[in-house]
Write an enzyme that holds these catalytic residues in place. Structure first.
Site, mmCIF file in Angstrom:
data_model
loop_
_atom_site.group_PDB
_atom_site.id
_atom_site.type_symbol
_atom_site.label_atom_id
_atom_site.label_comp_id
_atom_site.label_asym_id
_atom_site.label_seq_id
_atom_site.Cartn_x
_atom_site.Cartn_y
_atom_site.Cartn_z
ATOM 1 C CB SER A 199 -60.028 -54.644 49.858
ATOM 2 O OG SER A 199 -60.359 -55.526 49.337
ATOM 3 C CB SER A 221 -60.461 -58.275 50.529
ATOM 4 O OG SER A 221 -58.965 -58.131 51.202
ATOM 5 C CE LYS A 262 -30.360 -61.806 55.688
ATOM 6 N NZ LYS A 262 -29.768 -60.708 54.771
#
Lengths: 419, 419
Positions: A155, A131, A66
């Protein structure tokens, strides 16, 4: 030949090449542009070169995709005029929103591996906090005025606190996550780090963050109602955070605000466990493809996520538990102008081998409510510490107004950024 | 000059060029590789050419981007060795899993615009059913043995039914959606269309779909317990579906299964409304960036989503309502081997201006439970009709085993696929 997958596999394992098989399929399919045919035949030749004992269970099986899935060797056009010539050169949704507002994408800031390993190459004297490590450090070091971050546990808020800058983790789902690598489909939230609340508000305008009701402007601290929530993990707070919270409460009261202690109902003590269970189960799905393709190149932390032993039942119990707590925290939060709560356990740890503890951030991420880190305080080693403001889901603009009033007051906490 | 965003904007509006500004920033930032510098200066020159009255609120503001966001002109490396040389040439997670198993990506099958408009260019005598239109038609027409689909309302199960093929919409979140365009972050589900249950099971192996308990193999219809759920929207079923359901029940009973009528508790009547509210609110966030960048190139249906007038309160009420119903449907479903329910209101409508009604599919998508379409029946105009099998979340492999037993029995319904 029939066209069922199992028959195709049989045909291929009986000695026919993938190239033969695909050529026969291409004959059936109306000839399309030469590029696609070229790509398909190139794939076929490459598959034919795979030794017999290395062939996968779908060896040479043709799959129709798709046209909303990215494929590295074919355009992804979404049947949309906007992506007509996609090469595929794709901007994440948030990048596209920022470009529409004229922003200049200066560069990529470093992150821990896939935003969830430990490894980062940001060079700061202490951990910048994962992070969104590079984003926090870049804003903290005045390299860029604003940076994008994402938060699945802590984060955005943790690096904001560690780097002495403002950060917003908006309501989950309020900014499109299109084009940002997924860690946890249930928690990942897009947000910003910046040097002032005004900058965060400008960004909120650009991405279309709106509350149901226009927030009161300017928000006045005099007469405002705050709750202070030490949370069920308060025992983990270090001296820097203990002092910051006490000083924050004192500063708010000195400016005419009421601050009352909020003990969340006992069932909220389950949030951390539910969050970490669901997160690891989500991450198992997320990193399955990299794990299968190149396990040896994955951070052991991520390998551990994929190999986690939680059952689906535990995953669902965690999901359903968090879902039923969300309307409850909305109701509690709506009794105050904002909830004041720790951002981190303390100032940034010295070790670069850790991104720091995110226990205080995680529970609010799990509950999907907006959080703003307001810097202002200092730890025992002279490093910055922030406090979090929290409100009900989809009251992000209200929360930013509150943060704008709180920010100058928290400057009394002693932290001074400098170029 | 300070480095806050608001000051940068002031500096730029006072006549300095973006090129000047960025050059000063690059001097502060440690020199990186020439490619990135080149990209940044090229962006700066382009921004400097934008006429004053066309400049956005973030004109020339440099932004640091966490390296997990796709950017069309810079690599996206996730701090991972796997993506070290990303150009950016990215496969969706599901594509990567299939390639690891040796699959050959044959081509992109058409979809309605962004999987949610109406426009599709699949050429079939009747509507192939959006939005996995091309995937359904390609499998139905024996062009490919398997195809990928995604379902937010009914976009796998409906085209599977309309094209007389098998389709699975797995448990929400069980297959990574990385790299597939987002419509609704709360409902989009990755799945497959194929010509047999065995093919779906092979695919389930490849993507690592597992239940907590190994399913009973082979599953025997004799003595099995089914519920038939006509749902609260049964009045919308056309003659084809009414006949198919009656015949399906009769066939199961003839093979020794018990089939009892299941009336869901009244509160499940709210699922459709909650689903469509949340879906539109999600889509508002999703398509905001395309809307802002190029509204005139967007399907009016999608423009309508972005301009919807639902409040955040309505959005959250819908989300929270569906969340509290999910453990309830799991409990109900676990009382049976599977729930039998309509896939569609009837055979494919003749008009190509519609993708068909998805009311019967939508409620199960909203509840996150797995659904398998089993073909076998025929409508008044000789077009195929399928029925859905449904079970509790994360019992996908069990459900496929049930479908494998049901499939040959439903061949008694009269539908015969042919090349």
């Amino acid at each position: 030949m029939s066209y069922r997958l199992s028959d195709a596999s049989e045909f291929l394992s009986s000695g026919a090449t993938v190239h033969d098989y695909v050529s026969s399929l291409l004959a059936r399919i109306e000839a399309r542009d030469a590029d696609v045919q070229g790509s398909v035949l190139a794939q076929a030749r490459e598959l034919d070169r795979v030794p017999l004992d290395k062939r996968g269970p779908l060896h040479g099986v043709p799959i129709g995709v798709k046209d909303i899935f990215l494929t590295k060797d074919m355009p992804t056009q979404h049947n949309s005029a906007i992506y007509e010539n996609d090469a595929p050169a794709v901007d994440a949704a948030l990048i596209s929103l920022l470009r529409s507002a004229g922003a200049l994408i200066l560069g990529k800031t470093t992150t821990t591996e896939f935003a969830h390993g430990i490894h980062t190459d940001t060079r700061t004297p202490r951990t910048p906090g994962g992070s969104s490590s590079g984003s926090g450090a870049a804003v903290g070091d005045f390299q860029v005025p604003i940076a994008l971050g994402t938060q699945t546990i802590g984060s955005i808020i943790r690096p904001a606190s560690f780097n002495g800058v403002f950060g917003i983790k908006p309501t989950w789902g309020s900014i499109s996550r299109e084009g940002a690598k997924i860690c946890s489909v249930n928690f990942d939230t897009m947000g910003f780090l910046a040097r002032s609340v005004a900058d965060l508000e400008l960004l909120a305008d650009v991405v279309g963050l709106e509350d149901d009701a226009k927030p009161i402007t300017p928000f006045k601290l005099d007469g405002a109602r705050f709750a202070v929530c030490k949370t069920h993990v308060w025992s983990q707070a270090g001296p820097g955070t203990v002092n910051a919270l006490a000083l924050g409460i004192k500063l708010l009261r000195e400016h005419g605000a009421s601050v009352e202690e909020l003990d969340l109902p006992e069932e909220f003590a389950s949030v951390t466990k539910s969050h970490l269970t669901v997160f690891q189960c989500d991450a198992k799905t997320t990193f399955m493809n990299e794990y299968i393709a190149a396990k040896d190149k994955l951070d052991p932390v991520l390998v551990g996520f994929v190999e986690n032993q939680f059952t689906h039942r535990q995953h669902l119990e965690g999901l359903d538990n968090l879902a039923q707590l969300r309307p409850k925290i909305d109701l509690i939060a709506s009794g105050y102008d904002a909830i004041l709560t720790p951002s981190v356990v303390d100032e940034a740890p010295e070790s670069l081998a850790t991104t720091g503890n995110s226990i205080f951030c995680g529970m609010w991420t799990a509950l999907h409510v907006p959080v703003v880190n307001v810097p202002g305080f200092v730890g025992d080693h002279g490093m910055p510490i922030g406090l979090s403001l929290v409100s009900a889901r989809y009251t992000d603009r209200h929360l930013l107004r509150v943060a704008a009033a709180v920010a100058p007051v928290f400057e009394g906490g002693g932290w001074k950024p400098s170029v």
